[in-house]
Each structure stands twice: as C-alpha cells, then as structure tokens.
Design a protein around this motif. Structure first.
Motif, PDB file in Angstrom:
ATOM      1  N   TRP A 156       0.836  -1.192   0.000  1.00 30.33           N
ATOM      2  CA  TRP A 156       0.000   0.000   0.000  1.00 30.33           C
ATOM      3  C   TRP A 156       0.879   1.252   0.000  1.00 30.33           C
ATOM      4  O   TRP A 156       1.960   1.262   0.592  1.00 30.33           O
ATOM      5  N   THR A 157       0.400   2.305  -0.639  1.00 33.72           N
ATOM      6  CA  THR A 157       1.012   3.620  -0.481  1.00 33.72           C
ATOM      7  C   THR A 157       0.485   4.193   0.823  1.00 33.72           C
ATOM      8  O   THR A 157      -0.721   4.215   1.051  1.00 33.72           O
ATOM      9  N   MET A 158       1.398   4.663   1.680  1.00 31.41           N
ATOM     10  CA  MET A 158       0.989   5.104   3.007  1.00 31.41           C
ATOM     11  C   MET A 158       1.049   6.613   3.146  1.00 31.41           C
ATOM     12  O   MET A 158       1.994   7.265   2.686  1.00 31.41           O
ATOM     13  N   TYR A 159       0.010   7.175   3.771  1.00 30.90           N
ATOM     14  CA  TYR A 159      -0.048   8.594   4.120  1.00 30.90           C
ATOM     15  C   TYR A 159      -0.275   8.700   5.623  1.00 30.90           C
ATOM     16  O   TYR A 159      -1.044   7.921   6.191  1.00 30.90           O
ATOM     17  N   CYS A 160       0.398   9.642   6.252  1.00 32.83           N
ATOM     18  CA  CYS A 160       0.197   9.904   7.676  1.00 32.83           C
ATOM     19  C   CYS A 160      -0.219  11.357   7.827  1.00 32.83           C
ATOM     20  O   CYS A 160       0.550  12.263   7.470  1.00 32.83           O
ATOM     21  N   ASN A 161      -1.438  11.569   8.297  1.00 35.92           N
ATOM     22  CA  ASN A 161      -1.994  12.913   8.424  1.00 35.92           C
ATOM     23  C   ASN A 161      -1.886  13.701   7.113  1.00 35.92           C
ATOM     24  O   ASN A 161      -1.511  14.869   7.089  1.00 35.92           O
ATOM     25  N   GLY A 162      -2.196  13.007   6.015  1.00 35.66           N
ATOM     26  CA  GLY A 162      -2.235  13.650   4.710  1.00 35.66           C
ATOM     27  C   GLY A 162      -0.923  13.729   3.972  1.00 35.66           C
ATOM     28  O   GLY A 162      -0.893  14.112   2.806  1.00 35.66           O
ATOM     29  N   LYS A 163       0.185  13.344   4.616  1.00 31.25           N
ATOM     30  CA  LYS A 163       1.496  13.431   3.975  1.00 31.25           C
ATOM     31  C   LYS A 163       1.980  12.036   3.573  1.00 31.25           C
ATOM     32  O   LYS A 163       1.932  11.105   4.380  1.00 31.25           O
ATOM     33  N   LYS A 164       2.437  11.935   2.329  1.00 30.01           N
ATOM     34  CA  LYS A 164       2.926  10.644   1.860  1.00 30.01           C
ATOM     35  C   LYS A 164       4.182  10.249   2.634  1.00 30.01           C
ATOM     36  O   LYS A 164       5.121  11.037   2.773  1.00 30.01           O
ATOM     37  N   ALA A 165       4.170   9.012   3.153  1.00 32.68           N
ATOM     38  CA  ALA A 165       5.285   8.562   3.996  1.00 32.68           C
ATOM     39  C   ALA A 165       6.112   7.462   3.351  1.00 32.68           C
ATOM     40  O   ALA A 165       7.246   7.214   3.768  1.00 32.68           O
ATOM     41  N   GLY A 166       5.564   6.785   2.353  1.00 32.75           N
ATOM     42  CA  GLY A 166       6.282   5.668   1.747  1.00 32.75           C
ATOM     43  C   GLY A 166       5.308   4.542   1.449  1.00 32.75           C
ATOM     44  O   GLY A 166       4.200   4.776   0.976  1.00 32.75           O
ATOM     45  N   TYR A 167       5.718   3.311   1.777  1.00 35.74           N
ATOM     46  CA  TYR A 167       4.891   2.153   1.450  1.00 35.74           C
ATOM     47  C   TYR A 167       4.722   1.253   2.667  1.00 35.74           C
ATOM     48  O   TYR A 167       5.678   0.993   3.408  1.00 35.74           O
ATOM     49  N   GLY A 168       3.490   0.806   2.854  1.00 40.14           N
ATOM     50  CA  GLY A 168       3.211  -0.202   3.863  1.00 40.14           C
ATOM     51  C   GLY A 168       3.245  -1.571   3.218  1.00 40.14           C
ATOM     52  O   GLY A 168       2.721  -1.753   2.108  1.00 40.14           O
ATOM     53  N   VAL A 169       3.871  -2.530   3.892  1.00 34.88           N
ATOM     54  CA  VAL A 169       4.069  -3.855   3.310  1.00 34.88           C
ATOM     55  C   VAL A 169       3.455  -4.912   4.216  1.00 34.88           C
ATOM     56  O   VAL A 169       3.774  -4.994   5.409  1.00 34.88           O
TER      57      VAL A 169
END
Length: 246
Positions: A156-169
């Motif tokens: 998954w593409t991960m966002y934290c509080n609206g900011k892209k953080a990287g990828y969740g695996v």
C-alpha cells in the motif's frame, strides 16, 4: 529457569495515548513457546443489513484531495461502536526502526494481519503527542483485483496525516512478531517497552509498543477502517487507520 520477562507498562498505558518508553535496564530477550491460538472460524450471524447501511454511508463520504483519499465522517464523529466488530491492534517497533501493525481477533489469538508501516517509532510517537493521527493505506483499483480482499493486498502507499510517507508492506508474522504477541498475551490495553538484547543490538534494542481495542468497520470491498477505542472518559489521541482501493 526463571520466569520470562514481562512487558513494562509506562505511566501512559492507561490512556493508550503514546508508546513512549520509560528508561530501565533492558534484559536479554527470550523466545518462548507460542501459545496463541488461531482466530475463530465461526461465521458471523446475518449482518447483511448492517453492511448495506455502511456501504451506502461510505459511498457518500467526501474524499480528501489531492494528497490522500481518506473517507471523512460528517462532523468528524466516529461510527457507532456497536455496528462494527472489535479487534485488538498493536503498534510496535524499535526506537529507531519502523513501526509494525498487528491485528488480532483477541490478545490470545495469532495475528490475522501484520503490516510494516512506512514510519519510524519516534516519528509516530511525535504524531501521537499532537492528538490525532490518521494513517491511510491506499492501493490501486484494477479489474484483476475484483476477487482480492483488500486486506490481502501485498503493498500500500501510506499517508500519515495527509502526507505521503512511503509504502506499507504486508508480511507473514515472523518469529519476532509472534514472540512480541506472546509477551503481550495478557495485555488488553496499554503502552510501554519490551526488553531487548542490549549486548548485541546496543541501547536502542528496546521495543516500544502500544496496544488498544480497535473498531473495525467494513465500508465496501474496497474500504476497511480501524478506529482506536480509548477508555471511557479518556481524552487521549485519536488514531484511525484506513485501508482503501482508489
């Protein structure tokens, strides 16, 4: 043989507000026999009507754009806790390592989902201290995924509080994951640290954890959300984790 080391619970454990560790000398880790059981395979009673309601409601949710497409509830309220299913969620990770998320049917069950998130433990602690954290895990909607459960997606593409953080695996539970869940078997809600092997890994070997009950809400085949439940009367931070196909 002495008793296995027990998890230490910090003063913040009653609020599930943070998993900031309190300093103490770490102990050598030990791998213990796993006594966790498989999640129950019993079929849920007829919830078709309830799911239809959630599907219709979720379809009407506005989407946050352009950065992150998180469903937002009107007025910022959380869903009725009696309309979802309650699960145990654990966020854990080394102080300078990435955070992992484990979802269990109960603390005594094997994990049904383990995801390595694209955020470091110290960074998540900082976000939690601000009071509200929304993590969105997005994956692309494609015709060949029609029969794939959203929780079975590998990346998954991960966002934290609206900011892209990287990828969740997504990953299979490792021996270390199972050892952590075994040590926390008696913990239903709380936060603290687990001892590490300081002789091998140095002073950063302690693993911080935060465990709480989460309300799991299925919006559709392309949307599942986990809302952290705080103890009644507690003003701790809000944490929501969204899995969506867009």
């Amino acid at each position: 043989m002495g008793e296995p080391p027990k998890p230490r619970v910090s003063s913040a454990s009653s609020s599930t507000g943070s998993f900031s560790p309190s300093p103490s000398p770490p102990l050598p880790p030990a791998t213990h026999p796993v006594t966790l059981v498989h999640p129950s395979q019993k079929k849920k009673k007829n919830k078709t009507k309830v799911l239809r309601v959630f599907r219709s409601v979720f379809r009407s949710f506005p989407i946050i754009t352009p950065v992150c497409k998180i469903p937002v509830l009107p007025g910022g309220g959380l869903p009725d806790p009696h309309r979802g299913s309650r699960v145990t969620g654990t966020l854990f990770g080394y102080r300078k390592g990435r955070v992992s998320l484990s979802i269990q049917e109960s603390p005594r069950c094997l994990p049904s989902l383990v995801v390595e998130l694209a955020i470091q433990t110290m960074a998540l602690q900082k976000e939690l201290s601000a009071g509200m954290v929304r993590i969105a895990l997005e994956t692309e909607k494609r015709p060949d995924k029609e029969k794939t459960r959203i929780m079975d997606e590998p990346l998954w593409t991960m966002y934290c509080n609206g900011k892209k953080a990287g990828y969740g695996v997504k990953r299979d539970a490792t021996d270390e994951d199972l050892n952590v869940m075994e040590l926390l078997r008696a913990v239903s809600m709380g936060a603290g640290v687990l001892p590490g092997n300081s002789e091998v890994d140095g002073p950063d070997s302690e693993m911080a954890y935060m465990r709480a009950y989460f309300e799991r809400v299925v919006g559709s085949k392309d949307s599942e959300t986990f809302y952290m439940l705080s103890p009644e009367g507690n003003n701790g931070p809000e944490l929501s984790i969204f899995f969506v196909r867009v």
